[in-house]
Write a protein that holds these residues in place. Structure first.
Motif, PDB file in Angstrom:
ATOM      1  N   PRO A   7     -26.296   5.385  44.145  1.00 49.58           N
ATOM      2  CA  PRO A   7     -27.225   6.478  44.467  1.00 49.58           C
ATOM      3  C   PRO A   7     -27.126   6.816  45.954  1.00 49.58           C
ATOM      4  O   PRO A   7     -26.839   5.950  46.789  1.00 49.58           O
ATOM      5  CB  PRO A   7     -28.591   5.879  44.141  1.00 49.58           C
ATOM      6  CG  PRO A   7     -28.423   4.410  44.372  1.00 49.58           C
ATOM      7  CD  PRO A   7     -26.962   4.075  44.198  1.00 49.58           C
ATOM      8  N   PHE A   8     -27.364   8.075  46.288  1.00 49.84           N
ATOM      9  CA  PHE A   8     -27.364   8.518  47.681  1.00 49.84           C
ATOM     10  C   PHE A   8     -28.524   9.486  47.868  1.00 49.84           C
ATOM     11  O   PHE A   8     -28.700  10.416  47.076  1.00 49.84           O
ATOM     12  CB  PHE A   8     -26.047   9.208  48.047  1.00 49.84           C
ATOM     13  CG  PHE A   8     -26.005   9.687  49.474  1.00 49.84           C
ATOM     14  CD1 PHE A   8     -25.960   8.788  50.528  1.00 49.84           C
ATOM     15  CD2 PHE A   8     -26.031  11.042  49.762  1.00 49.84           C
ATOM     16  CE1 PHE A   8     -25.925   9.219  51.850  1.00 49.84           C
ATOM     17  CE2 PHE A   8     -26.001  11.493  51.073  1.00 49.84           C
ATOM     18  CZ  PHE A   8     -25.939  10.577  52.112  1.00 49.84           C
ATOM     19  N   ARG A   9     -29.319   9.246  48.936  1.00 48.68           N
ATOM     20  CA  ARG A   9     -30.507  10.083  49.141  1.00 48.68           C
ATOM     21  C   ARG A   9     -30.691  10.396  50.626  1.00 48.68           C
ATOM     22  O   ARG A   9     -31.225   9.577  51.381  1.00 48.68           O
ATOM     23  CB  ARG A   9     -31.758   9.380  48.614  1.00 48.68           C
ATOM     24  CG  ARG A   9     -33.023  10.242  48.725  1.00 48.68           C
ATOM     25  CD  ARG A   9     -34.255   9.446  48.419  1.00 48.68           C
ATOM     26  NE  ARG A   9     -34.486   8.425  49.439  1.00 48.68           N
ATOM     27  CZ  ARG A   9     -35.611   7.715  49.547  1.00 48.68           C
ATOM     28  NH1 ARG A   9     -36.585   7.895  48.686  1.00 48.68           N
ATOM     29  NH2 ARG A   9     -35.737   6.805  50.489  1.00 48.68           N
ATOM     30  N   PRO A  10     -30.291  11.572  51.080  1.00 48.13           N
ATOM     31  CA  PRO A  10     -30.692  12.008  52.422  1.00 48.13           C
ATOM     32  C   PRO A  10     -32.091  12.625  52.369  1.00 48.13           C
ATOM     33  O   PRO A  10     -32.442  13.327  51.415  1.00 48.13           O
ATOM     34  CB  PRO A  10     -29.638  13.052  52.788  1.00 48.13           C
ATOM     35  CG  PRO A  10     -29.182  13.600  51.482  1.00 48.13           C
ATOM     36  CD  PRO A  10     -29.334  12.488  50.466  1.00 48.13           C
ATOM     37  N   THR A  11     -32.907  12.334  53.364  1.00 47.51           N
ATOM     38  CA  THR A  11     -34.254  12.896  53.442  1.00 47.51           C
ATOM     39  C   THR A  11     -34.493  13.469  54.835  1.00 47.51           C
ATOM     40  O   THR A  11     -33.886  13.032  55.813  1.00 47.51           O
ATOM     41  CB  THR A  11     -35.333  11.836  53.154  1.00 47.51           C
ATOM     42  OG1 THR A  11     -35.302  10.846  54.187  1.00 47.51           O
ATOM     43  CG2 THR A  11     -35.087  11.166  51.811  1.00 47.51           C
ATOM     44  N   HIS A  12     -35.368  14.439  54.901  1.00 49.70           N
ATOM     45  CA  HIS A  12     -35.729  15.023  56.192  1.00 49.70           C
ATOM     46  C   HIS A  12     -37.189  15.436  56.139  1.00 49.70           C
ATOM     47  O   HIS A  12     -37.596  16.215  55.278  1.00 49.70           O
ATOM     48  CB  HIS A  12     -34.867  16.239  56.518  1.00 49.70           C
ATOM     49  CG  HIS A  12     -35.034  16.720  57.922  1.00 49.70           C
ATOM     50  ND1 HIS A  12     -34.794  18.022  58.303  1.00 49.70           N
ATOM     51  CD2 HIS A  12     -35.444  16.074  59.044  1.00 49.70           C
ATOM     52  CE1 HIS A  12     -35.017  18.153  59.605  1.00 49.70           C
ATOM     53  NE2 HIS A  12     -35.423  16.986  60.066  1.00 49.70           N
ATOM     54  N   SER A  13     -37.979  14.875  57.045  1.00 50.00           N
ATOM     55  CA  SER A  13     -39.400  15.191  57.117  1.00 50.00           C
ATOM     56  C   SER A  13     -39.793  15.324  58.582  1.00 50.00           C
ATOM     57  O   SER A  13     -39.718  14.346  59.332  1.00 50.00           O
ATOM     58  CB  SER A  13     -40.234  14.104  56.432  1.00 50.00           C
ATOM     59  OG  SER A  13     -41.615  14.373  56.562  1.00 50.00           O
ATOM     60  N   ASP A  14     -40.164  16.507  59.001  1.00 49.19           N
ATOM     61  CA  ASP A  14     -40.565  16.757  60.379  1.00 49.19           C
ATOM     62  C   ASP A  14     -41.876  17.537  60.374  1.00 49.19           C
ATOM     63  O   ASP A  14     -42.157  18.301  59.439  1.00 49.19           O
ATOM     64  CB  ASP A  14     -39.480  17.543  61.114  1.00 49.19           C
ATOM     65  CG  ASP A  14     -39.654  17.481  62.624  1.00 49.19           C
ATOM     66  OD1 ASP A  14     -40.501  16.694  63.088  1.00 49.19           O
ATOM     67  OD2 ASP A  14     -38.969  18.231  63.341  1.00 49.19           O
ATOM     68  N   SER A  15     -42.669  17.356  61.428  1.00 46.06           N
ATOM     69  CA  SER A  15     -43.987  17.998  61.460  1.00 46.06           C
ATOM     70  C   SER A  15     -44.339  18.481  62.855  1.00 46.06           C
ATOM     71  O   SER A  15     -43.905  17.899  63.855  1.00 46.06           O
ATOM     72  CB  SER A  15     -45.067  17.020  60.967  1.00 46.06           C
ATOM     73  OG  SER A  15     -45.118  15.872  61.806  1.00 46.06           O
ATOM     74  N   TYR A  16     -45.093  19.568  62.888  1.00 46.73           N
ATOM     75  CA  TYR A  16     -45.693  20.042  64.133  1.00 46.73           C
ATOM     76  C   TYR A  16     -46.998  19.285  64.360  1.00 46.73           C
ATOM     77  O   TYR A  16     -47.698  18.927  63.406  1.00 46.73           O
ATOM     78  CB  TYR A  16     -46.007  21.535  64.049  1.00 46.73           C
ATOM     79  CG  TYR A  16     -44.802  22.436  63.971  1.00 46.73           C
ATOM     80  CD1 TYR A  16     -43.990  22.644  65.072  1.00 46.73           C
ATOM     81  CD2 TYR A  16     -44.484  23.104  62.784  1.00 46.73           C
ATOM     82  CE1 TYR A  16     -42.892  23.493  65.006  1.00 46.73           C
ATOM     83  CE2 TYR A  16     -43.393  23.945  62.707  1.00 46.73           C
ATOM     84  CZ  TYR A  16     -42.599  24.131  63.817  1.00 46.73           C
ATOM     85  OH  TYR A  16     -41.507  24.959  63.741  1.00 46.73           O
ATOM     86  N   VAL A  17     -47.334  19.040  65.627  1.00 49.20           N
ATOM     87  CA  VAL A  17     -48.608  18.398  65.923  1.00 49.20           C
ATOM     88  C   VAL A  17     -49.644  19.471  66.235  1.00 49.20           C
ATOM     89  O   VAL A  17     -49.308  20.604  66.604  1.00 49.20           O
ATOM     90  CB  VAL A  17     -48.486  17.423  67.110  1.00 49.20           C
ATOM     91  CG1 VAL A  17     -47.471  16.344  66.803  1.00 49.20           C
ATOM     92  CG2 VAL A  17     -48.102  18.153  68.384  1.00 49.20           C
TER      93      VAL A  17
END
Length: 307
Positions: free
Chosen positions: A62-72
């Motif tokens: 299995p291969f899983r790239p993730t991306h989670s970014d947020s403004y403050v």
């Protein structure tokens, strides 16, 4: 573990600021124009498996790239101006794409013996991890400006394991497993911080500026583990025994700019400094952490005996 035919699956999940509700109530609108919100959120999952040798060797990955970014939420300086990044953009934590991968191999050596091996790898980085403002006691606010936030990379997150299973007889089963895990993470200064930049903590306003007081710290941990087990099963008599042996080490390097973590300011004047005896290396070693278990169960008609 895979099988004698190739198969796989793919899934993708995402969200964005446009799909998120505004969570700032009207009574706080004069203090916070924009609250915390998503900048990017997506997960991509792919799995694939099949035979390397029919009926003998299979793979699964299995291969899983993730991306989670947020403004403050809006960060307002004591003069009322809103903090932005040097390019004028709204302040975000700037999390990087985090790849996660795994490879498993399963080999049926013969009718009685099977071996499974696996390798896991992941890493990531958040450029401004502790960025933002939080409420403290006494209706005060503590704020970390973009240049004073620390970066949090996890450059090495790897592990591997192997397990041998053998049916010695139709009543006796032996298993031996071994694993190793290596993990690292760091607290780093921002890329534009100079070698003489240190944290300025303004106790009057609650603002942290110039550079991080947490960086630089580097952690590396490795753990080894071996678990042999044996089981004897007849139906009326079940016996299990085994042990666990673990060893490893953990290191931590601390190296602040100028060996100073914090310059405290009160009413626009320097008040005190926090000095560390850096650079320093702390090493913890685990020579052996072991345990043994034995479990026995007999069943005689309606009577069960455990030991």
């Amino acid at each position: 573990e895979g099988g004698n035919r190739f198969s796989g699956a793919y899934r993708y999940f995402f969200s964005s600021q446009g799909l998120q509700n505004d969570n700032v109530p009207d009574n706080l609108r004069s203090f916070i124009a924009q609250g915390d919100s998503l900048k990017t959120l997506w997960h991509s999952n792919a799995v694939f498996g099949g035979p390397v040798m029919q009926n003998r060797l299979w793979f699964f990955t299995p291969f899983r790239p993730t991306h989670s970014d947020s403004y403050v939420a809006d960060m307002k300086r004591p003069d009322g101006t809103i903090v932005t990044l040097p390019n004028g953009d709204r302040v975000n934590r700037e999390s990087k794409i985090a790849p996660n991968g795994q490879l498993r191999l399963t080999a049926q050596l013969n009718q009685q013996n099977k071996i499974r091996a696996a390798y896991y790898n992941s890493n990531g980085r958040t450029q401004r991890y502790d960025l933002g403002c939080t409420a403290t006691s006494g209706n005060r606010v503590s704020c970390v400006s973009p240049e004073a936030a620390y970066a949090l990379p996890t450059p090495v997150q790897q592990s591997g394991d192997v397990k041998w299973t053998s049916t010695l007889t139709n009543r006796l089963l032996a298993q031996v497993g071994a694993s190793v895990g290596v993990a690292s993470y760091r607290f780093e200064y921002q890329e534009d911080n100079g070698p003489n930049d240190i944290l300025h903590l303004d106790n009057t306003t609650g603002w942290r500026t110039v550079a991080s007081g947490t960086a630089y710290q580097d952690y590396l941990t490795s753990v080894w583990n071996v678990i042999p087990k044996i089981s004897y099963v007849t139906g009326s008599h079940n016996f299990k025994a085994g042990m666990n042996l673990e060893w490893g080490d953990s290191s931590n390097v601390i190296d602040n700019h100028r060996s100073i973590s914090t310059l405290t300011i009160v009413n626009n004047a320097a008040s005190s400094v926090t000095v560390r005896n850096t650079p320093v290396l702390r090493l913890d070693e685990l020579n052996a952490d072991s345990g043994v278990f034995v479990q026995d169960r007999w069943v005689v008609k309606r009577l069960s005996l455990f030991g």
